[in-house]
Structure formats: structure tokens, C-alpha cells
Enzyme design. Structure first.
Site, PDB file in Angstrom:
ATOM      1  N   LYS A   1       0.811  -1.226   0.000  1.00 40.29           N
ATOM      2  CA  LYS A   1       0.000   0.000   0.000  1.00 40.29           C
ATOM      3  C   LYS A   1       0.844   1.276   0.000  1.00 40.29           C
ATOM      4  O   LYS A   1       0.467   2.267  -0.619  1.00 40.29           O
ATOM      5  CB  LYS A   1      -0.951  -0.005   1.194  1.00 40.29           C
ATOM      6  CG  LYS A   1      -2.019  -1.073   1.069  1.00 40.29           C
ATOM      7  CD  LYS A   1      -3.092  -0.894   2.109  1.00 40.29           C
ATOM      8  CE  LYS A   1      -4.080  -2.040   2.015  1.00 40.29           C
ATOM      9  NZ  LYS A   1      -5.260  -1.860   2.814  1.00 40.29           N
TER      10      LYS A   1
ATOM     11  N   ARG B   1      -7.722  -8.055  -8.781  1.00 39.71           N
ATOM     12  CA  ARG B   1      -8.427  -9.340  -8.961  1.00 39.71           C
ATOM     13  C   ARG B   1      -9.919  -9.069  -9.129  1.00 39.71           C
ATOM     14  O   ARG B   1     -10.347  -7.933  -9.007  1.00 39.71           O
ATOM     15  CB  ARG B   1      -8.237 -10.193  -7.700  1.00 39.71           C
ATOM     16  CG  ARG B   1      -8.692  -9.404  -6.478  1.00 39.71           C
ATOM     17  CD  ARG B   1      -8.720 -10.205  -5.213  1.00 39.71           C
ATOM     18  NE  ARG B   1      -8.660  -9.369  -4.037  1.00 39.71           N
ATOM     19  CZ  ARG B   1      -9.685  -8.737  -3.480  1.00 39.71           C
ATOM     20  NH1 ARG B   1     -10.880  -8.804  -4.017  1.00 39.71           N
ATOM     21  NH2 ARG B   1      -9.534  -8.000  -2.398  1.00 39.71           N
TER      22      ARG B   1
HETATM   23  P1  ADP Z   1      -8.290  -3.575   3.489  1.00 40.94           P
HETATM   24  O1  ADP Z   1      -7.285  -3.752   2.398  1.00 40.94           O
HETATM   25  O2  ADP Z   1      -7.923  -4.221   4.766  1.00 40.94           O
HETATM   26  O3  ADP Z   1      -9.700  -3.854   3.055  1.00 40.94           O
HETATM   27  P2  ADP Z   1      -8.679  -0.724   3.032  1.00 40.94           P
HETATM   28  O4  ADP Z   1      -7.513   0.165   2.888  1.00 40.94           O
HETATM   29  O5  ADP Z   1      -9.412  -1.142   1.782  1.00 40.94           O
HETATM   30  O6  ADP Z   1      -8.233  -2.030   3.832  1.00 40.94           O
HETATM   31  O7  ADP Z   1      -9.735  -0.099   4.038  1.00 40.94           O
HETATM   32  C1  ADP Z   1     -10.866  -0.811   4.481  1.00 40.94           C
HETATM   33  C2  ADP Z   1     -11.844   0.130   5.158  1.00 40.94           C
HETATM   34  O8  ADP Z   1     -11.197   0.773   6.283  1.00 40.94           O
HETATM   35  C3  ADP Z   1     -12.327   1.288   4.303  1.00 40.94           C
HETATM   36  O9  ADP Z   1     -13.410   0.937   3.483  1.00 40.94           O
HETATM   37  C4  ADP Z   1     -12.729   2.297   5.373  1.00 40.94           C
HETATM   38  O10 ADP Z   1     -13.963   1.951   5.944  1.00 40.94           O
HETATM   39  C5  ADP Z   1     -11.645   2.107   6.422  1.00 40.94           C
HETATM   40  N1  ADP Z   1     -10.530   3.050   6.202  1.00 40.94           N
HETATM   41  C6  ADP Z   1      -9.346   2.790   5.625  1.00 40.94           C
HETATM   42  N2  ADP Z   1      -8.563   3.909   5.575  1.00 40.94           N
HETATM   43  C7  ADP Z   1      -9.276   4.897   6.147  1.00 40.94           C
HETATM   44  C8  ADP Z   1      -9.045   6.306   6.402  1.00 40.94           C
HETATM   45  N3  ADP Z   1      -7.901   6.900   6.075  1.00 40.94           N
HETATM   46  N4  ADP Z   1     -10.025   7.005   6.996  1.00 40.94           N
HETATM   47  C9  ADP Z   1     -11.208   6.418   7.351  1.00 40.94           C
HETATM   48  N5  ADP Z   1     -11.480   5.122   7.146  1.00 40.94           N
HETATM   49  C10 ADP Z   1     -10.544   4.358   6.549  1.00 40.94           C
END
Ligand code: ADP
Length: 453
Positions: A116, A293
Site C-alpha cells: 500500500k 483481482r
Molecule cells: P483492506 O485492504 O484491509 O480492506 P482498506 O484500505 O481497503 O483495507 O480499508 C478498508 C476500510 O477501512 C475502508 O473501506 C474504510 O472503511 C476504512 N478506512 C481505511 N482507511 C481509512 C481512512 N484513512 N479514513 C477512514 N477510514 C478508513
């Protein structure tokens, strides 16, 4: 086109891929663990090969066994589905070295988007907006963390660089809990991903999770499809997805879609992928990550566009030219997906494996069910708890909600605690009906029932 595809996965997604192959006239080989010999994907495929014992590490993640199965069966391509080896660069490389087409992007694309921190840096360079953050990993013992967090501004969120499934994340309201949160996130990241690296970014308050499906071909063409709204989450994991988003205007859809396309182009993306964004209260959007994916929630996009994403994915992997244009897509209505997990919502969602008694799944106008379970099937305790996805298509959001409520009422899964009753509550909620709920909806309004105060 391929002659025979091996599906390196199980459950509903393996069934979904087999169906796409059959329609394309491609033969299928499924793999299974000893615990999965009675799973639907084994019965649906033309052929199935046991690749190891129940534990995923020895079966669905067992690269030598999977490659051997592909060679024995004469497959010329491997579809990894989601989870397991879908975003594993080493697996993509081994497939290539063995002359098997990996149905996904290049190993370089997976690598660039898999980390990331690296992905965020790349997006910044490609002028895609990102959440303000630490610009690299942080360590609990480094005194500079306080300065970095101060500069970002509290609340901040600590996230695992190898993250997935909402694991390794901690929200930090103020500096008192910063160090501890980093230690906990590092420990969880190490345990879940074998990589303890974490980073910090601004915690976007009341955000909406909005993502764009993109498709790319080997000639450099990339298109985006209308967004999915995945803001209904429990512990950062999606439970309900819908498309289009009630929060996004036509204008914002275009701007974000173009940013998603830019993101995909930056890594020369081929096949299907998803660019995830957070959108704040003011409508500002930020790149979060890219999933390289097919995703669990892809059916909502299929329902509202009429495009079969898995067939497109296979065709693009086979080298065909992309013929879909973002500007020509017509939105055919509104679709909602509810993930039915074998979990007990009254006992903190602990998994609820075991033998299903009678099973009745819904049907009728506008309802699609993607599943691998049947009456008398025993859900093994070893894998993901997703047992079915119910997808409702309506001419508008109101009709989609009504259809979903009706479908959930028809659903009977005897003997297994599952999330269907929770989905009924969500569908009946007035706030949800109004639309535009943020990621805090479930904890705030369903679990604590703040509405009733
Ligand atoms: P993963 O890869 O574990 O799914 P993500 O980066 O896609 O993680 O984030 C999953 C969820 O976490 C997001 O949909 C959101 O709800 C929350 N989230 C992630 N980053 C943030 C942020 N900077 N601020 C608020 N919520 C966040």
C-alpha cells in the site's frame, strides 16, 4: 481463447468462474481440499483434483500441488478467483514460468499495487489524490511518530502496508494512544500477513467507501464502470454493496472514474481490477488501494451494466481487445448485494460452521444468488464464512431494497446461524432507505441503535 482453465479457488467464486468458462466453451478443472470433496464447485467442474488436506496452507495455497494439477489435467490457464493466491506475485510468476496463463494482471502490476505504501507513492506521482499520510512506514519506537501524526492531524489511522480484509488497522484519536496503536497494528499485521510494516494516514471522518471497477487490455486501453458503494461495513469489512452509489453525483462519477482509469494506466493494468477511494463529507475523494483481482461484490456491477465481468476478464487475459467504453455504458437500474455469512451476529459474529438442514434460497424478479451451498451440505470450519451472495436489481433504489427485503424473508438456512436477519434490519432501516450512509452506519445505527434514542 483458452482450451481448459484450472480454477485455483473454492466455494461460490469457483462456481461463478466455472459458469463463465462454460458459456465461453472452455473446459474446467477445479481443485479441492480433502474437506471440500462435497463442495458444489467440485460437482460443477468438468474435472476436479484433490490438492491436499483441509488446511488452506496445504491445499488452496499449495503452489506445487496446484501447478501439478494444472499440468496433469492439461490446463493452459489458471484463474485464481479472490483471496488465496489471487494477489500473490510469486504464484503469478510460477504460472508464467510453467507456461500457464495467470488470469489476472502482470506480476509487476500486482507487486506495485500490493504494497500500500508503494501504491500510494505511485498514485501521487500519477496525480491521483491520496489521503495525507506518513509517506512511508512508521515504527512504534521511533520518537518522530508524534511529530508525523501531529502534522497529519488527529484522528489518524494506522494501517498495515500488506493489509487486507480490514486487518491491522487502528484508529487513533489523540497522541496518548498512538504508540500503543502502532504496536498493536504491527503485531496484527505480522500475524495476518507475515509483514509487520504499518503506516499512518489521516482518518477521514464519516467516509464513504466508493470503488470503481476497471478493465484493461494488453494494448493499453482501460475503461471504468459505474461505482460501487461499499460503505456498509463491520470492522472495516464489507457486508452490503450497491451500485450506483446514492452519494455520488453524475459529475463526481466522471471525475473519480477518470482518476481510477489513470490509476490503472499507471501500472499498465490488464484484465479486471478495482480502484478503491474514500469520499469525505465535502465530496473530496482519496485513493485508498487497488485490488488486482475480481472482487466479491462484482455482481452488482454486472447487474446494472449487463456486462459479464468474469467472461471479460478471461477474454482480456487471453489477449482480446477491450471493446467496452465508459461513455457508452447505460445504467440499467439499481443493484444491492447482501453477503450471507455463516456467522452468529448475536455472538460477535463467531463463525457458525456445520451441516445445513433445509435450504431455501430466494428467486423471482430481479434476484440473483451466487452460492456453493445446498440442503444437507456441511460448511467446513477451515475457510471464509461467506456462504451466499444475494443480489437484487430494481428499476431504482427503492425497488432494489424492496426486492432484497422480500428475498431475505424467503431465505431459509436451517441449523446455521447467519447474517440474513441482520441484512433484514439494514434493509428496514430508515436512514439506509434515505441513502448516503457512511462507514459508521452499522456500528452507530444498527448495533447501538442510536436512531431509537
Ligand atoms: P483492506 O485492504 O484491509 O480492506 P482498506 O484500505 O481497503 O483495507 O480499508 C478498508 C476500510 O477501512 C475502508 O473501506 C474504510 O472503511 C476504512 N478506512 C481505511 N482507511 C481509512 C481512512 N484513512 N479514513 C477512514 N477510514 C478508513
Amino acid at each position: 481463447m483458452f482450451n481448459k482453465i484450472l480454477i485455483a479457488n473454492r466455494g461460490e467464486i469457483a462456481c461463478r468462474i466455472i459458469r463463465a468458462c462454460r458459456e465461453l466453451g472452455v473446459k474446467t478443472v477445479s481443485i479441492h481440499s480433502q474437506a471440500d470433496k462435497d463442495c458444489m464447485h467440485v460437482k460443477l467442474a468438468d474435472q476436479s483434483i484433490c490438492v491436499g488436506p483441509a488446511s488452506a496452507a496445504e491445499s488452496y495455497l499449495n503452489i506445487p500441488s496446484i501447478i501439478a494439477a494444472a499440468e496433469i489435467s492439461g490446463a493452459d490457464a489458471i484463474h485464481p478467483g479472490y483471496g488465496f493466491l489471487a494477489e500473490n506475485t510469486y504464484f503469478a510468476e510460477v504460472c508464467q514460468a510453467c507456461g500457464l496463463k495467470f488470469i489476472g494482471p502482470s506480476k509487476e502490476s500486482i507487486e506495485k499495487m500490493g504494497d500500500k505504501i508503494a501504491a500510494i507513492a505511485l498514485m501521487k506521482a500519477a496525480k491521483v489524490p491520496v489521503v495525507p499520510g506518513s509517506d512511508g512506514s512508521v515504527d512504534a519506537e521511533d520518537p518522530k511518530i508524534f511529530q508525523i501524526a501531529q502534522k497529519i492531524g488527529y484522528p489518524v489511522i494506522v494501517k498495515a502496508t500488506a493489509g487486507g480484509g480490514g486487518k491491522g488497522m487502528r484508529i487513533v484519536p489523540s497522541e496518548e494512544s498512538l504508540k500503543n496503536a502502532i504496536i498493536l497494528a504491527q503485531t496484527e499485521a505480522k500475524a495476518s500477513f507475515g509483514n509487520p510494516a504499518v503506516y499512518m494516514e489521516k482518518y477521514v471522518e464519516e467516509p464513504h467507501h466508493i470503488e470503481f471497477q476497471i478493465l484493461g487490455d494488453k494494448f493499453g486501453n482501460v475503461c471504468y464502470l459505474p461505482e460501487r458503494d461499499c460503505s456498509i461495513q463491520r470492522r472495516h469489512q464489507k457486508l452490503v454493496e450497491e451500485s450506483p452509489s446514492p452519494y455520488i453525483s453524475e459529475k463526481l462519477r466522471k471525475v473519480m472514474g477518470k482518476a481510477a482509469r489513470q490509476a490503472a494506466k499507471a501500472v499498465k493494468y490488464v484484465t479486471v481490477g478495482t480502484v478503491e477511494f474514500l469520499v469525505d463529507k465535502k465530496g473530496h475523494f482519496y485513493f485508498m488501494e487497488m485490488n488486482t483481482r475480481i472482487q466479491v461484490e462484482h455482481p452488482v456491477t454486472e447487474m446494472i451494466t449487463g456486462i459479464d465481468l468474469v467472461k471479460e476478464q478471461i477474454k482480456l487475459a487471453a489477449g482480446e481487445k477491450l471493446i467496452i467504453h465508459s461513455d457508452k455504458i447505460k445504467i440499467l437500474g439499481h443493484a444491492i448485494e447482501c453477503r450471507i455469512n455463516a456467522e452468529d451476529p448475536d455472538r460477535d459474529f463467531i463463525p457458525s460452521p456445520g451441516k445445513i438442514g433445509q435450504l431455501f434460497l430466494p428467486g423471482g424478479p430481479g434476484i440473483r444468488v451466487d452460492t456453493h451451498v445446498y440442503s444437507g451440505y456441511t460448511i467446513p470450519p477451515y475457510y471464509d464464512s461467506l456462504i451466499a451472495k444475494i443480489i437484487a436489481l430494481g428499476s431504482d433504489r427503492q425497488e432494489a431494497i424492496a426486492r432484497m427485503s422480500r428475498a431475505l424473508k424467503e431465505t431459509t438456512i436451517e441449523n446455521i446461524k447467519n447474517t440474513a436477519p441482520l441484512h433484514q434490519k439494514i434493509m428496514a432501516n430508515e436512514r439506509f432507505a434515505k441513502g448516503s450512509v457512511a462507514t459508521d452506519f452499522l456500528p452507530k445505527y444498527i448495533f447501538n441503535e442510536a436512531d431509537k434514542k
